[in-house]
Write a protein that holds these residues in place. Structure first.
Motif, short mmCIF file in Angstrom:
data_model
loop_
_atom_site.label_atom_id
_atom_site.label_comp_id
_atom_site.label_asym_id
_atom_site.label_seq_id
_atom_site.Cartn_x
_atom_site.Cartn_y
_atom_site.Cartn_z
N GLY A 49 24.28 32.63 46.77
CA GLY A 49 24.28 32.50 45.32
C GLY A 49 25.60 32.05 44.72
O GLY A 49 25.73 32.02 43.49
N HIS A 50 26.56 31.67 45.56
CA HIS A 50 27.89 31.31 45.04
C HIS A 50 28.32 29.91 45.47
O HIS A 50 29.51 29.63 45.57
N ARG A 51 27.37 29.07 45.70
CA ARG A 51 27.67 27.69 46.10
C ARG A 51 28.56 27.02 45.05
O ARG A 51 28.36 27.18 43.85
N GLY A 52 29.55 26.28 45.52
CA GLY A 52 30.48 25.61 44.61
C GLY A 52 31.76 26.38 44.37
O GLY A 52 32.70 25.85 43.77
N PHE A 122 33.96 43.68 50.35
CA PHE A 122 33.50 43.65 48.96
C PHE A 122 32.58 42.45 48.78
O PHE A 122 32.51 41.57 49.65
N ASN A 123 31.88 42.39 47.65
CA ASN A 123 31.00 41.24 47.42
C ASN A 123 31.82 40.02 47.02
O ASN A 123 33.03 40.10 46.77
N PHE A 124 31.17 38.88 46.96
CA PHE A 124 31.88 37.62 46.73
C PHE A 124 32.52 37.59 45.35
O PHE A 124 33.66 37.11 45.20
N GLU A 129 37.36 36.79 42.19
CA GLU A 129 38.19 37.12 41.04
C GLU A 129 39.54 37.68 41.48
O GLU A 129 40.58 37.37 40.87
N TYR A 130 39.53 38.48 42.51
CA TYR A 130 40.76 39.07 43.03
C TYR A 130 41.73 37.96 43.46
O TYR A 130 42.92 37.97 43.09
N LEU A 131 41.24 37.01 44.24
CA LEU A 131 42.11 35.99 44.80
C LEU A 131 42.53 34.95 43.76
O LEU A 131 43.70 34.54 43.72
N SER A 288 26.81 46.99 53.50
CA SER A 288 27.57 46.05 52.71
C SER A 288 27.07 46.01 51.27
O SER A 288 25.88 46.20 51.02
N PHE A 289 27.97 45.73 50.36
CA PHE A 289 27.62 45.65 48.94
C PHE A 289 27.36 44.19 48.54
O PHE A 289 28.13 43.58 47.83
N PHE A 290 26.29 43.61 49.04
CA PHE A 290 25.96 42.23 48.73
C PHE A 290 24.58 42.19 48.07
O PHE A 290 23.69 42.96 48.46
N PRO A 291 24.35 41.27 47.13
CA PRO A 291 25.30 40.27 46.66
C PRO A 291 26.25 40.86 45.64
O PRO A 291 26.03 41.95 45.13
#
Length: 291
Positions: A49-52, A122-124, A129-131, A288-291
């Motif tokens: 769900g995070h393409r791009g 963590f999720n994407f 946002e962190y990075l 895991s906490f995805f998505p």
């Protein structure tokens, strides 16, 4: 293309400020591995769900032939590679090769090195946002006075590198674009470590920490974002199996806050962890906490 041409092309940087075209910053995930990616399903869920917003580059053994479905995020993402040996200059060459390929995409703004035993914790959305908001690169670079730090330094590295500038750190770095360009463009410090940081010097623990520390000391968070467990002793960190990977275990990593302040007080210390065995896949997917 040959490494020399790749690094030359990747070292180019715009001289004019700003961007004349619309650009969404992406994170380049660089997988340094031997062959298959046993934890690929975890990463598939992470990227879903995070393409791009991300790019993927895989450096495997040149003889490895991947069998990947076209629907996978890893399809067609292997770069031209060479054999890598532990503790050898070939590791640094592979890292620079990955950075070189990733820098050719002008939208890549952050660059994270991971292995086939790494997994996100963590999720994407949180990771992105962190990075993208972080002002510094996450590269450990510390002065180790013992035999495995300063004890590996040789005076032959002078005058480019003095013993006071010699640094040690984790191989698993994360850097912003400015620092990634500096790594592939470097022709001053790389030859010194190539020629004099021989086994048992373990160049992957010293080259990038030393070079970035000399040039950009104040711009490094001086820590890695990848959690490892050295408590069991030995020359390699602990390997986590199926029984080790519990919700409490992952939450303990996620809740870590005892790390230097980088302008984001209270944020997590680690976004990734290693080393996970192939048998831990089911547990990782469960907790895991995805998505």
């Amino acid at each position: 293309m040959p490494d020399e041409e790749l690094l030359w092309r990747a070292s180019m940087a715009p001289m004019r400020p700003g961007n004349p075209f619309g650009r969404t910053p992406k994170i380049a995930f660089m997988f340094l591995c031997v062959g298959p990616l046993p934890l690929a399903p975890v990463w598939e869920q992470f990227f879903l769900g995070h393409r791009g917003l991300y790019s993927i580059y895989v450096h495997a053994h040149p003889d490895f032939v991947p069998e990947i479905q076209p629907s996978s995020v890893f399809y067609g993402r292997h770069v031209s590679s060479q054999e890598v040996k532990w503790g050898d200059i070939s590791i640094v060459d592979a890292e620079r090769r990955l950075l070189g390929n990733a820098l050719l995409d002008l939208s890549n703004e952050r660059f994270i090195l991971v292995s086939e035993t790494c997994a996100p914790v963590f999720n994407f959305t949180f990771t992105y946002e962190y990075l993208t908001k972080a002002p510094q690169s996450f590269t450990a670079a510390y002065d180790d006075p013992g035999p495995y730090g300063r004890g590996r330094y040789l005076p032959d590295m002078l005058p480019e590198i003095s013993i006071d500038q010699w640094r040690k750190g984790d191989q698993w770095f994360e850097v912003k674009r400015k620092h990634a360009i500096a790594i592939v463009a470097d022709i001053k410090y790389y030859p010194k470590l190539r020629d004099y940081c021989k086994p048992h010097c373990y160049i992957d623990e010293h080259y990038i920490p030393t070079m970035l520390s000399i040039k950009f000391t104040a711009e490094l968070a001086n820590r890695s974002l990848t959690y490892v467990d050295w408590s069991r002793g030995g020359s390699h960190p602990a390997m986590f199996g199926k029984e080790d990977v519990t919700l409490d275990f992952l939450n303990q990593i996620r809740s870590g806050r005892n790390c230097p302040d980088i302008g984001q007080p209270g944020r997590a210390c680690h976004l990734f962890a290693r080393k996970f065995s192939p048998g831990s896949l089911e547990s990782l997917l469960k907790h895991s906490f995805f998505p």
